[in-house]
Design a protein around this motif. Structure first.
Motif, PDB file in Angstrom:
ATOM      1  N   SER A 130       0.575  -1.011   0.223  1.00  0.00           N
ATOM      2  CA  SER A 130      -0.379  -0.264  -0.039  1.00  0.00           C
ATOM      3  C   SER A 130       1.222   1.225  -0.110  1.00  0.00           C
ATOM      4  O   SER A 130       0.430   2.308   0.469  1.00  0.00           O
ATOM      5  CB  SER A 130      -0.540   0.480   1.665  1.00  0.00           C
ATOM      6  OG  SER A 130      -0.217  -0.120   2.967  1.00  0.00           O
ATOM      7  N   ASN A 131       1.641   1.062   0.435  1.00  0.00           N
ATOM      8  CA  ASN A 131       3.000   2.449   0.424  1.00  0.00           C
ATOM      9  C   ASN A 131       4.413   1.972  -0.670  1.00  0.00           C
ATOM     10  O   ASN A 131       4.517   1.094  -0.635  1.00  0.00           O
ATOM     11  CB  ASN A 131       3.209   2.680   1.558  1.00  0.00           C
ATOM     12  CG  ASN A 131       4.103   1.865   2.024  1.00  0.00           C
ATOM     13  OD1 ASN A 131       5.227   1.041   1.940  1.00  0.00           O
ATOM     14  ND2 ASN A 131       3.321   1.791   3.465  1.00  0.00           N
ATOM     15  N   TRP A 132       5.001   3.153  -0.959  1.00  0.00           N
ATOM     16  CA  TRP A 132       6.434   2.630  -1.797  1.00  0.00           C
ATOM     17  C   TRP A 132       7.084   1.631  -0.832  1.00  0.00           C
ATOM     18  O   TRP A 132       8.249   1.029  -1.783  1.00  0.00           O
ATOM     19  CB  TRP A 132       7.113   4.584  -2.482  1.00  0.00           C
ATOM     20  CG  TRP A 132       7.993   4.571  -0.928  1.00  0.00           C
ATOM     21  CD1 TRP A 132       6.848   5.628  -0.601  1.00  0.00           C
ATOM     22  CD2 TRP A 132       8.575   4.279  -0.890  1.00  0.00           C
ATOM     23  NE1 TRP A 132       7.832   5.969   1.260  1.00  0.00           N
ATOM     24  CE2 TRP A 132       9.201   5.856   0.191  1.00  0.00           C
ATOM     25  CE3 TRP A 132      10.033   3.489  -1.260  1.00  0.00           C
ATOM     26  CZ2 TRP A 132      10.082   5.260   1.232  1.00  0.00           C
ATOM     27  CZ3 TRP A 132      11.154   3.479  -0.832  1.00  0.00           C
ATOM     28  CH2 TRP A 132      11.182   4.582   0.209  1.00  0.00           C
ATOM     29  N   LEU A 133       7.712   1.441   0.245  1.00  0.00           N
ATOM     30  CA  LEU A 133       8.459   1.132   0.831  1.00  0.00           C
ATOM     31  C   LEU A 133       8.003  -0.699   0.672  1.00  0.00           C
ATOM     32  O   LEU A 133       8.665  -1.535   0.565  1.00  0.00           O
ATOM     33  CB  LEU A 133       8.024   1.335   2.218  1.00  0.00           C
ATOM     34  CG  LEU A 133       9.483   0.532   3.244  1.00  0.00           C
ATOM     35  CD1 LEU A 133      10.646   0.494   2.285  1.00  0.00           C
ATOM     36  CD2 LEU A 133       9.629   1.276   4.707  1.00  0.00           C
ATOM     37  N   SER A 134       6.225  -0.965   0.450  1.00  0.00           N
ATOM     38  CA  SER A 134       5.154  -1.898   0.916  1.00  0.00           C
ATOM     39  C   SER A 134       6.013  -2.211  -0.730  1.00  0.00           C
ATOM     40  O   SER A 134       6.815  -3.810  -1.224  1.00  0.00           O
ATOM     41  CB  SER A 134       4.164  -2.732   0.840  1.00  0.00           C
ATOM     42  OG  SER A 134       3.934  -1.146   0.714  1.00  0.00           O
ATOM     43  N   TRP A 135       6.034  -2.058  -2.119  1.00  0.00           N
ATOM     44  CA  TRP A 135       5.808  -2.060  -3.326  1.00  0.00           C
ATOM     45  C   TRP A 135       7.962  -2.585  -3.676  1.00  0.00           C
ATOM     46  O   TRP A 135       8.044  -3.739  -4.605  1.00  0.00           O
ATOM     47  CB  TRP A 135       5.375  -0.619  -3.951  1.00  0.00           C
ATOM     48  CG  TRP A 135       4.278  -1.056  -4.382  1.00  0.00           C
ATOM     49  CD1 TRP A 135       3.060  -0.365  -3.617  1.00  0.00           C
ATOM     50  CD2 TRP A 135       3.571  -2.403  -4.913  1.00  0.00           C
ATOM     51  NE1 TRP A 135       1.895   0.099  -3.907  1.00  0.00           N
ATOM     52  CE2 TRP A 135       2.094  -1.654  -4.639  1.00  0.00           C
ATOM     53  CE3 TRP A 135       3.594  -3.139  -5.700  1.00  0.00           C
ATOM     54  CZ2 TRP A 135       1.006  -2.414  -5.350  1.00  0.00           C
ATOM     55  CZ3 TRP A 135       2.835  -3.826  -6.016  1.00  0.00           C
ATOM     56  CH2 TRP A 135       1.387  -3.414  -6.270  1.00  0.00           C
ATOM     57  N   MET A 136       8.544  -1.576  -2.940  1.00  0.00           N
ATOM     58  CA  MET A 136       9.802  -2.266  -3.626  1.00  0.00           C
ATOM     59  C   MET A 136       9.982  -3.575  -2.953  1.00  0.00           C
ATOM     60  O   MET A 136      11.355  -4.236  -3.323  1.00  0.00           O
ATOM     61  CB  MET A 136      10.754  -0.101  -2.777  1.00  0.00           C
ATOM     62  CG  MET A 136      10.787   0.695  -3.859  1.00  0.00           C
ATOM     63  SD  MET A 136      10.977   0.659  -4.791  1.00  0.00           S
ATOM     64  CE  MET A 136      12.936   0.407  -4.804  1.00  0.00           C
ATOM     65  N   GLY A 137      10.213  -3.652  -1.494  1.00  0.00           N
ATOM     66  CA  GLY A 137      10.051  -4.775  -0.771  1.00  0.00           C
ATOM     67  C   GLY A 137       9.424  -6.197  -2.079  1.00  0.00           C
ATOM     68  O   GLY A 137      10.512  -6.781  -2.114  1.00  0.00           O
ATOM     69  N   THR A 138       8.291  -5.951  -2.701  1.00  0.00           N
ATOM     70  CA  THR A 138       7.669  -6.156  -3.487  1.00  0.00           C
ATOM     71  C   THR A 138       8.244  -7.075  -4.540  1.00  0.00           C
ATOM     72  O   THR A 138       9.194  -7.817  -5.065  1.00  0.00           O
ATOM     73  CB  THR A 138       6.571  -6.276  -3.822  1.00  0.00           C
ATOM     74  OG1 THR A 138       5.444  -6.160  -2.514  1.00  0.00           O
ATOM     75  CG2 THR A 138       5.692  -7.176  -4.842  1.00  0.00           C
TER      76      THR A 138
END
Length: 113
Positions: free
Chosen positions: A26-34
């Motif tokens: 739901s945020n840029w950090l979780s998208w980067m982790g994904t």
């Protein structure tokens, strides 16, 4: 079990994480982790495919990822439980195990000079 099969299993387990990450980021950090998990799982898959048959490796990779994602969604995220889902997951996993049992590893790719 040799190193390459361990890489396939590890890549499949990481696939579970990134597949769930696609739904729950739901945020840029979780998208980067994904995105990092996607890269890592495919890097491991490519490394294993250098000495194992690609079709079998990919089938096992996706089987682990599919079964694991469905189970984790039911257990952790409250997806509806169904005995039919469990039956088909077991069927899928039996196919994955069957592929592993009938596949032999070759140190040289077929047709390579």
């Amino acid at each position: 079990m040799n190193r390459n099969w361990v890489l396939v299993i590890l890549a499949g387990l990481i696939e579970i994480l990134w597949a769930i990450g696609l739904k729950h980021s739901s945020n840029w950090l979780s998208w980067m982790g994904t995105a990092l998990l996607i890269y890592l799982s495919f890097a491991l898959l490519v490394q294993a495919s250098k000495s194992l048959p690609v079709a079998t490796v990919y089938a096992i990779f996706t089987g682990i990822g599919t079964a694991g994602t469905v189970v984790l969604e039911m257990v952790v995220f409250g997806e509806a439980f169904s005995w039919t889902k469990v039956l088909f997951i077991l069927l899928l996993l039996s196919g994955v195990v069957g592929l592993k049992l009938v596949t032999t590893e070759s140190n040289k790719k077929e047709g390579a000079v």
